[in-house]
Design a protein around this motif. Structure first.
Motif, PDB file in Angstrom:
ATOM      1  N   ASP A  21      -8.614  -0.834  -2.447  1.00 59.91           N
ATOM      2  CA  ASP A  21      -7.975  -1.989  -1.818  1.00 59.91           C
ATOM      3  C   ASP A  21      -6.742  -2.459  -2.582  1.00 59.91           C
ATOM      4  OD1 ASP A  21      -9.258  -3.117  -3.978  1.00 59.91           O
ATOM      5  OD2 ASP A  21     -10.347  -4.638  -2.829  1.00 59.91           O
ATOM      6  N   GLY A  22      -6.495  -1.865  -3.744  1.00 59.15           N
ATOM      7  CA  GLY A  22      -5.249  -2.149  -4.442  1.00 59.15           C
ATOM      8  C   GLY A  22      -4.036  -1.686  -3.665  1.00 59.15           C
ATOM      9  N   LEU A  23      -4.232  -0.725  -2.759  1.00 59.48           N
ATOM     10  CA  LEU A  23      -3.154  -0.327  -1.845  1.00 59.48           C
ATOM     11  C   LEU A  23      -3.213  -1.133  -0.562  1.00 59.48           C
ATOM     12  CD1 LEU A  23      -0.817   1.692  -1.099  1.00 59.48           C
ATOM     13  CD2 LEU A  23      -2.585   2.981   0.120  1.00 59.48           C
ATOM     14  N   SER A  24      -4.370  -1.156   0.096  1.00 61.85           N
ATOM     15  CA  SER A  24      -4.461  -1.759   1.425  1.00 61.85           C
ATOM     16  C   SER A  24      -4.247  -3.269   1.416  1.00 61.85           C
ATOM     17  CB  SER A  24      -5.817  -1.434   2.073  1.00 61.85           C
ATOM     18  OG  SER A  24      -6.892  -1.821   1.242  1.00 61.85           O
ATOM     19  N   ASP A  25      -4.523  -3.941   0.272  1.00 59.50           N
ATOM     20  CA  ASP A  25      -4.275  -5.384   0.192  1.00 59.50           C
ATOM     21  C   ASP A  25      -2.805  -5.709  -0.075  1.00 59.50           C
ATOM     22  OD1 ASP A  25      -6.886  -5.992   0.687  1.00 59.50           O
ATOM     23  OD2 ASP A  25      -7.386  -6.603  -1.368  1.00 59.50           O
ATOM     24  N   MET A  26      -2.093  -4.757  -0.639  1.00 57.83           N
ATOM     25  CA  MET A  26      -0.713  -5.010  -1.054  1.00 57.83           C
ATOM     26  C   MET A  26       0.326  -4.480  -0.066  1.00 57.83           C
ATOM     27  SD  MET A  26      -0.745  -6.642  -4.007  1.00 57.83           S
ATOM     28  CE  MET A  26      -2.072  -7.556  -3.216  1.00 57.83           C
TER      29      MET A  26
ATOM     30  N   GLY B 158       4.606  -4.862  -3.855  1.00 55.18           N
ATOM     31  CA  GLY B 158       3.967  -5.930  -3.089  1.00 55.18           C
ATOM     32  C   GLY B 158       3.188  -6.909  -3.946  1.00 55.18           C
ATOM     33  N   GLY B 159       3.145  -6.682  -5.247  1.00 52.41           N
ATOM     34  CA  GLY B 159       2.452  -7.600  -6.153  1.00 52.41           C
ATOM     35  C   GLY B 159       1.637  -6.886  -7.212  1.00 52.41           C
ATOM     36  N   GLY B 160       1.106  -5.705  -6.887  1.00 52.27           N
ATOM     37  CA  GLY B 160       0.335  -4.922  -7.854  1.00 52.27           C
ATOM     38  C   GLY B 160      -0.801  -5.695  -8.490  1.00 52.27           C
ATOM     39  N   ARG B 161      -1.519  -6.507  -7.700  1.00 55.24           N
ATOM     40  CA  ARG B 161      -2.532  -7.392  -8.273  1.00 55.24           C
ATOM     41  C   ARG B 161      -3.860  -6.695  -8.567  1.00 55.24           C
ATOM     42  NH1 ARG B 161      -0.077 -10.808  -4.425  1.00 55.24           N
ATOM     43  NH2 ARG B 161      -1.746 -10.466  -2.914  1.00 55.24           N
ATOM     44  N   ASP B 162      -3.966  -5.409  -8.263  1.00 54.93           N
ATOM     45  CA  ASP B 162      -5.205  -4.686  -8.519  1.00 54.93           C
ATOM     46  C   ASP B 162      -4.859  -3.237  -8.864  1.00 54.93           C
ATOM     47  OD1 ASP B 162      -7.880  -4.065  -8.725  1.00 54.93           O
ATOM     48  OD2 ASP B 162      -8.411  -4.638  -6.672  1.00 54.93           O
TER      49      ASP B 162
END
Length: 261
Positions: free
Chosen positions: A197-202, A232-236
């Motif tokens: 989800d580090g891709l799909s959320d960002m 996109g933020g790289g939050r994960d």
């Protein structure tokens, strides 16, 4: 059918460690991706255990019996191997206080001829790009997805929900887990994207589809997806595993080559 496979993983911009794990076996066309969760380093342990265990057990079975196995037999082998991995992670979590509560999502795929057996647990996903059409072919095991299914929120509202990462099913959290397995027919030119989800959320589906639409080498496409997630933020942690279905090359005989056929 031949399958070209590549992987890319990145810790992202806000995490010190990478709790994703992924691997593939080019001989058996077995692909595995896991996104760990838990306390200090525990998610990394859970995802690593899942990927290593399933590759070893399922890879061995596929190399020995899988080539001639039918869909039911492959499905059963996947379920058994995942259940055994679940027991290993669950027991490790209960015997080591520092690993208490650890678990992991999972996507596991077996490509054979024109058949894909696809299993998943949690909210790591598999998408398919086919002839200009982009589609998510797994359905998240998450609170958010349950709310969408119940009509409580719309898919658009889900994009900004605070419940985005609450999964309803994970490997290693309980003493038993249900692997959802579905069979898909593969067509020439298909591209399959397994991701955390580090891709799909960002990155939006539209942006992912645009990246997959370019006729580029898989390695370049994988790098572009990771770059987009960080932009996109790289939050994960970000992990992608790409599979492209290609036409099997047929070796011509010596006489045919001499005659130019």
């Amino acid at each position: 059918m031949l399958y070209e496979i590549c992987t890319q993983t990145d810790p992202g911009l806000t995490r010190d460690n990478n709790e994703d794990a992924l691997t593939f076996d080019a001989v058996t066309n077995l692909c595995i991706l896991a996104d760990g969760m838990g306390g200090y380093n525990a998610g990394e342990i859970a995802s690593g255990m899942a990927v290593a265990f399933i590759r070893s057990e399922l890879g061995r079975w596929l190399s020995q019996a899988g080539k001639h196995a039918n869909s039911r037999e492959v499905r059963r082998a996947m379920e058994i191997c995942v259940e055994n991995a679940n027991h290993s992670i669950f027991n490790a979590a209960n015997s080591n206080p520092q690993y208490s509560g650890m678990g992991t999502t999972l996507v596991v795929a077996v490509f054979q001829g024109t058949r894909l057996m696809l299993g998943h647990i949690g909210d790591s996903r598999c998408y398919r790009w086919r002839a200009g059409q982009f589609q998510q072919i797994t359905k998240d095991h998450s609170l958010l997805q349950e709310q969408i299914d119940a009509g409580l929120i719309t898919p658009e509202q889900a994009l900004t929900s605070v419940n985005k990462n609450l999964v309803t099913r994970a490997l290693g959290v309980e003493d038993s887990v249900l692997l959802e397995v579905n069979e898909h027919r593969v067509e020439l030119g298909d591209i399959y994207l397994m991701c955390s989800d580090g891709l799909s959320d960002m990155v939006s589906d539209q942006a992912i589809a645009a990246i997959l639409s370019g006729a580029k080498p898989l390695e370049q496409t994988a790098r572009q997806l990771v770059v987009a997630a960080n932009a996109g933020g790289g939050r994960d942690n970000i992990s992608v595993l790409l599979v492209r279905a290609k036409e099997a090359s047929v070796k011509r005989g010596l006489l045919s080559r001499m005659m130019g056929r």
